[in-house]
Every structure is written in structure tokens, then in C-alpha cells.
Design a protein around this motif. Sequence first.
Motif, short mmCIF file in Angstrom:
data_model
loop_
_atom_site.label_atom_id
_atom_site.label_comp_id
_atom_site.label_asym_id
_atom_site.label_seq_id
_atom_site.Cartn_x
_atom_site.Cartn_y
_atom_site.Cartn_z
N ARG A 145 0.98 -1.32 0.09
CA ARG A 145 -0.14 0.02 -0.33
C ARG A 145 0.74 1.56 0.18
N ALA A 146 1.54 1.02 0.60
CA ALA A 146 2.70 2.20 0.93
C ALA A 146 3.64 2.52 -0.07
N GLY A 147 3.64 1.53 -0.88
CA GLY A 147 4.94 1.15 -2.32
C GLY A 147 5.85 1.06 -2.29
N GLU A 148 6.68 0.43 -0.70
CA GLU A 148 7.82 -0.19 -0.89
C GLU A 148 8.09 -1.27 -0.90
N GLY A 149 8.85 -1.95 -1.70
CA GLY A 149 9.16 -3.18 -1.84
C GLY A 149 9.77 -3.89 -0.94
N ALA A 150 9.17 -5.07 0.03
CA ALA A 150 8.91 -6.11 0.79
C ALA A 150 8.96 -7.01 0.68
N VAL A 151 10.84 -7.85 0.95
CA VAL A 151 11.04 -10.03 0.72
C VAL A 151 9.96 -10.08 1.38
N ASP A 152 8.64 -11.31 1.03
CA ASP A 152 8.15 -12.36 1.65
C ASP A 152 9.09 -13.10 2.07
N GLY A 153 9.35 -13.49 4.00
CA GLY A 153 9.97 -14.46 4.01
C GLY A 153 11.53 -14.71 4.01
N GLY A 154 11.97 -15.29 4.95
CA GLY A 154 13.78 -15.03 4.80
C GLY A 154 13.97 -15.45 6.39
N VAL A 155 14.99 -16.22 6.75
CA VAL A 155 15.19 -17.07 8.44
C VAL A 155 16.28 -15.88 8.58
N TYR A 156 16.45 -16.14 9.53
CA TYR A 156 17.64 -14.56 9.89
C TYR A 156 17.92 -15.18 11.79
N ALA A 157 19.01 -15.05 10.72
CA ALA A 157 19.99 -15.82 12.07
C ALA A 157 20.66 -14.72 12.91
N VAL A 158 20.60 -15.51 14.55
CA VAL A 158 20.22 -14.08 15.69
C VAL A 158 21.71 -14.49 16.18
N THR A 159 22.84 -13.96 16.57
CA THR A 159 24.16 -14.38 16.52
C THR A 159 24.66 -12.99 17.77
N GLN A 160 25.27 -13.55 18.52
CA GLN A 160 25.42 -12.53 19.32
C GLN A 160 25.90 -11.48 20.03
N GLY A 161 26.62 -10.97 18.89
CA GLY A 161 27.11 -9.44 19.06
C GLY A 161 28.19 -8.92 20.20
N PRO A 162 28.13 -7.78 20.64
CA PRO A 162 28.37 -7.01 19.37
C PRO A 162 29.02 -7.03 18.47
N ARG A 163 30.61 -7.86 18.37
CA ARG A 163 30.86 -7.88 16.88
C ARG A 163 29.88 -8.88 15.92
N LEU A 164 30.76 -8.11 14.62
CA LEU A 164 29.97 -8.93 13.41
C LEU A 164 31.04 -10.14 13.06
N GLU A 165 30.56 -11.08 12.38
CA GLU A 165 31.24 -12.35 11.73
C GLU A 165 32.37 -12.67 11.01
N THR A 166 32.72 -13.22 11.28
CA THR A 166 34.01 -13.29 10.53
C THR A 166 33.15 -14.01 8.89
N ALA A 167 33.94 -14.43 8.24
CA ALA A 167 34.08 -14.68 6.56
C ALA A 167 32.69 -16.51 6.76
N ALA A 168 34.51 -17.04 7.53
CA ALA A 168 33.71 -17.71 7.22
C ALA A 168 32.40 -18.92 8.64
N GLU A 169 32.21 -18.29 9.88
CA GLU A 169 31.31 -18.13 10.56
C GLU A 169 29.65 -17.66 9.32
N VAL A 170 29.61 -16.87 9.24
CA VAL A 170 29.15 -16.66 7.22
C VAL A 170 28.58 -17.60 6.46
N ASN A 171 29.55 -18.63 6.13
CA ASN A 171 29.24 -19.33 5.46
C ASN A 171 28.93 -20.54 6.08
N LYS A 172 29.16 -20.85 7.10
CA LYS A 172 28.10 -21.97 7.76
C LYS A 172 26.71 -21.17 7.87
N LEU A 173 26.73 -20.02 8.81
CA LEU A 173 25.33 -20.05 8.48
C LEU A 173 24.00 -20.04 7.56
N GLU A 174 25.23 -19.49 6.22
CA GLU A 174 24.67 -20.11 4.86
C GLU A 174 24.31 -21.50 4.94
#
Length: 245
Positions: A145-174
Amino acid sequence: MLAIMGGTGLTQLSNLEIVRREVARTPYGEPSGALTFGSLAGRQVVFLARHGYGHTIPPHLVNYRANIWALKHAKATALVSVASVGGIRADLEPGVLVVPDQIIDYTWGRKNTYFDGGDEPVRHIDLTHPYDAALRQRLLTAAARAGEGAVDGGVYAVTQGPRLETAAEVNKLERDGADVIGMTAMPEAALARELDLPYAAINVVVNAAAGRASSAEGIRFERIEDVVQESMGRVRHILEALCQD
């Protein structure tokens, strides 16, 4: 009454006509800040900045139990979470909005239930679908209705933070099936379910996850700020449309 939980980039709602602020007291300690009550597109809402109004509370130290309890006892009937995330899936580029439908929890040590012993019997909640289906659909309809695109669905991986992830960790999450990475959906989703408070989210992809695309050699934080500022305006349009349904 609709409750809105603002994350990184949304510490206030500029389109909210503020009526009052209220300091909430809970059995679980202090929430992240005072509850802000007001009107959005003619509808009464209550807003809370997850990380505090000065963005000073890191994700692993947010008092999630106090936040959710305070909103529920302020008579909220639904809760929309706004959160910035990193995109793992190739099509989820910076600036894309996602209405996720699943969660994988990688956090630890957080106070993640209201049933911590005592006089109340333990309640085992069903979290097969962590986001409320009806509220998700309302968000998607509001985005259209607002004319804003939004992707329907997705899997949210919740990490501990506050640091961001390593590339290897992202590979695992994928490999685990994650599409985006954030730090706050759990225990929020579980706590809202324990209190029978419908919960859904708008995720703002603010950067490619570590090792991906523009983040192949590292995260460019100066670019994130630009994406956040542009994208949160679009989120506000969706929230206005949501309040008009």
C-alpha cells in the motif's frame, strides 16, 4: 494498540505525534528506556528504542524480558520489531527490506524466558512459526500500500554480538539455511509468544554479510549509515500504512 520496537537506525519515530512518555517498572528490571506513547496515522501506538534512546545498550545486554513485559502491560495488542541486518543471500542487497518468517538462534546466556522457576508452572510454547502469520501479512500488505518493496520471508540468524561475524561464520550460517544475520530477534520472539503478544518484524539489510559482495574484504561502516538513513524513511512509510489498515 500497536507497539513498535526500534533498533539500530530507529531510535525515534519522527512521524509519531507524541502524547506522553512513561517510565515503566517491571518485575524483570528496567526496560531500555521510557515508553513513548503517541499517534501514528491517527492510531495510538507505543514506541520503545531497543538499544536505548542514545543507542548505548549492546544486543547481548538488552533487557528483553523487561522490554516485552512493559509493552504488553501497556496494553499493546501487537508488536512490530524493526532491526538492521546483514544480507547473506545474494539478492538481499543493502537497502532491501525483508519480512522474515523463520529464526535460527545462536545466542547464549540471555534471559530468554519468563519461566525461570518459582511458583508459576513452566509453559512450553510452540515456536514452529516464530513470527505471527497474520501480523506478517499485515506488514506485507502495508508495504504494498505504501509503494515500498519488501521481500516475503527469510531465515534470520541471531548471533550474540556486538561484534560482526567472520567470513567463515557467515559461510556456516549460509549452510545452516540463514538468509540474513542480526542480533536481537531472540529472545524477543520467544518472550512475545510466552505473553501471547503477536510479533513480526521488518528487517532492513544495511550491508552484505562478511565475505560477501561489497563486504568481501571487510564491512564499510560509513556506507551502512547512508543505507540506514534512506531505508528507515521507507520503514516509516510502511508503519504509517500499517496503522491505516
